[in-house]
Design an enzyme around this catalytic site. Sequence first.
Site, PDB file in Angstrom:
ATOM      1  N   GLU A  85       1.942   5.177  -0.157  1.00  0.00           N
ATOM      2  CA  GLU A  85       2.063   3.707  -0.162  1.00  0.00           C
ATOM      3  C   GLU A  85       1.649   3.148   1.216  1.00  0.00           C
ATOM      4  O   GLU A  85       2.318   3.381   2.225  1.00  0.00           O
ATOM      5  CB  GLU A  85       3.472   3.213  -0.520  1.00  0.00           C
ATOM      6  CG  GLU A  85       3.800   3.344  -1.995  1.00  0.00           C
ATOM      7  CD  GLU A  85       2.896   2.476  -2.894  1.00  0.00           C
ATOM      8  OE1 GLU A  85       2.467   1.391  -2.477  1.00  0.00           O
ATOM      9  OE2 GLU A  85       2.598   2.913  -4.011  1.00  0.00           O
ATOM     10  N   SER A  86       0.577   2.358   1.199  1.00  0.00           N
ATOM     11  CA  SER A  86      -0.013   1.909   2.463  1.00  0.00           C
ATOM     12  C   SER A  86       0.957   1.120   3.353  1.00  0.00           C
ATOM     13  O   SER A  86       0.961   1.300   4.578  1.00  0.00           O
ATOM     14  CB  SER A  86      -1.268   1.076   2.190  1.00  0.00           C
ATOM     15  OG  SER A  86      -0.958  -0.071   1.422  1.00  0.00           O
ATOM     16  N   CYS A 115     -11.566   2.215  -0.492  1.00  0.00           N
ATOM     17  CA  CYS A 115     -10.197   1.759  -0.780  1.00  0.00           C
ATOM     18  C   CYS A 115      -9.665   0.795   0.295  1.00  0.00           C
ATOM     19  O   CYS A 115      -9.536   1.163   1.466  1.00  0.00           O
ATOM     20  CB  CYS A 115      -9.253   2.949  -0.896  1.00  0.00           C
ATOM     21  SG  CYS A 115      -7.544   2.421  -1.170  1.00  0.00           S
ATOM     22  N   VAL A 125      -4.562   6.871  -3.385  1.00  0.00           N
ATOM     23  CA  VAL A 125      -4.711   6.903  -1.933  1.00  0.00           C
ATOM     24  C   VAL A 125      -4.272   5.533  -1.414  1.00  0.00           C
ATOM     25  O   VAL A 125      -4.357   4.549  -2.159  1.00  0.00           O
ATOM     26  CB  VAL A 125      -6.176   7.223  -1.534  1.00  0.00           C
ATOM     27  CG1 VAL A 125      -6.527   8.631  -1.906  1.00  0.00           C
ATOM     28  CG2 VAL A 125      -7.169   6.238  -2.118  1.00  0.00           C
ATOM     29  N   LYS A 156     -10.380  13.514  -9.244  1.00  0.00           N
ATOM     30  CA  LYS A 156      -9.378  13.819  -8.216  1.00  0.00           C
ATOM     31  C   LYS A 156      -9.154  15.330  -8.120  1.00  0.00           C
ATOM     32  O   LYS A 156      -8.899  15.978  -9.142  1.00  0.00           O
ATOM     33  CB  LYS A 156      -8.042  13.145  -8.554  1.00  0.00           C
ATOM     34  CG  LYS A 156      -8.105  11.633  -8.535  1.00  0.00           C
ATOM     35  CD  LYS A 156      -6.796  11.019  -9.023  1.00  0.00           C
ATOM     36  CE  LYS A 156      -6.931   9.520  -9.193  1.00  0.00           C
ATOM     37  NZ  LYS A 156      -5.821   8.895  -9.897  1.00  0.00           N
TER      38      LYS A 156
HETATM   39  N1  LIG Z   1       0.308   0.319  -3.734  1.00  0.00           N
HETATM   40  C1  LIG Z   1      -0.643   1.302  -3.305  1.00  0.00           C
HETATM   41  C2  LIG Z   1      -1.986   0.999  -3.959  1.00  0.00           C
HETATM   42  C3  LIG Z   1      -3.009   2.088  -3.653  1.00  0.00           C
HETATM   43  C4  LIG Z   1      -4.174   2.057  -4.650  1.00  0.00           C
HETATM   44  O1  LIG Z   1      -4.178   1.304  -5.625  1.00  0.00           O
HETATM   45  N2  LIG Z   1      -5.175   2.898  -4.367  1.00  0.00           N
HETATM   46  C5  LIG Z   1      -6.274   3.030  -5.310  1.00  0.00           C
HETATM   47  C6  LIG Z   1      -7.615   3.093  -4.589  1.00  0.00           C
HETATM   48  S1  LIG Z   1      -8.020   1.609  -3.737  1.00  0.00           S
HETATM   49  C7  LIG Z   1      -6.157   4.378  -6.019  1.00  0.00           C
HETATM   50  O2  LIG Z   1      -5.889   5.376  -5.405  1.00  0.00           O
HETATM   51  N3  LIG Z   1      -6.406   4.395  -7.326  1.00  0.00           N
HETATM   52  C8  LIG Z   1      -6.445   5.612  -8.071  1.00  0.00           C
HETATM   53  C9  LIG Z   1      -5.793   5.486  -9.398  1.00  0.00           C
HETATM   54  O3  LIG Z   1      -5.157   4.452  -9.670  1.00  0.00           O
HETATM   55  O4  LIG Z   1      -5.943   6.420 -10.181  1.00  0.00           O
HETATM   56  C10 LIG Z   1      -0.751   1.293  -1.771  1.00  0.00           C
HETATM   57  O5  LIG Z   1      -0.568   0.209  -1.187  1.00  0.00           O
HETATM   58  O6  LIG Z   1      -0.971   2.351  -1.167  1.00  0.00           O
END
Ligand SMILES: N[C@@H](CCC(=O)N[C@@H](CS)C(=O)NCC(=O)O)C(=O)O
Length: 220
Positions: free
Chosen positions: A65-66, A13, A53, A40
């Site tokens: 949120e990162s 990620c 994540v 998950k």
């Molecule tokens: N806006 C979020 C995006 C986080 C994101 O898209 N993470 C992906 C992995 S890279 C995720 O967890 N995807 C799981 C899903 O959508 O079910 C951030 O910045 O934290």
Amino acid sequence: MSQNIELISFKLCPFVQRSVITLLEKKVPFDITYIDLSNKPDWFLELSPTGKVPVLKTQGEVVFESAVINEYLDEITPPSLHPKDPLIKAKHRAWIEFSSSLLMGQYKVAFAQDRNAAEEEQKALTKQLAHLEKSVSDGPLFAGQDFCLVDAAVAPFFMRVDLHNRHFGVDILDGFSRLKTWQSALLDRDSVRYSVVDNFEALTMERLEAGNSWMVQESK
Ligand SMILES: N[C@@H](CCC(=O)N[C@@H](CS)C(=O)NCC(=O)O)C(=O)O
């Protein structure tokens, strides 16, 4: 000082990687727990309102949120990686938000099923990159010599650009000389180099293969 920080992550990620870079820059010890996003765990679904994540656990609380996690990490570990001036800080925040759309665009290019679809996505990404090229400093980093949160946010994108270039000859930064300078400065930094798991490249290649990416199809 122990901050008792745990990041919930997925090995590939780019969003979690931003927080890892920030923690390594700040030399803050932390634990990292990897989950499988295709399966998950219930405890994760309980914790994460978005099901995504990164999730940061600290002091019995959860932050998601990162970009928000990074601002929190930055605030508890001075000196700040954000500029002091409110207007410049607002602009940095805007570029951090913008960099999330670069990651999305890159994902679409990488996982396109054929060259035509990839080229369409690439056009959109190139337009965005042209804006960034105009806004980056003379280098080496986004704002000059000092590492900032924009650098942490964009580095995962640059790492994937580099990987796609080395393995498939696809270089989305072609022609963007400032972005290239910035990319190599970031990829040389320890905080960026050590922000991914040891087998990051192999795992990424496996994922591209599994997704039947056009880049993989054309390299055969
Ligand atoms: N806006 C979020 C995006 C986080 C994101 O898209 N993470 C992906 C992995 S890279 C995720 O967890 N995807 C799981 C899903 O959508 O079910 C951030 O910045 O934290």
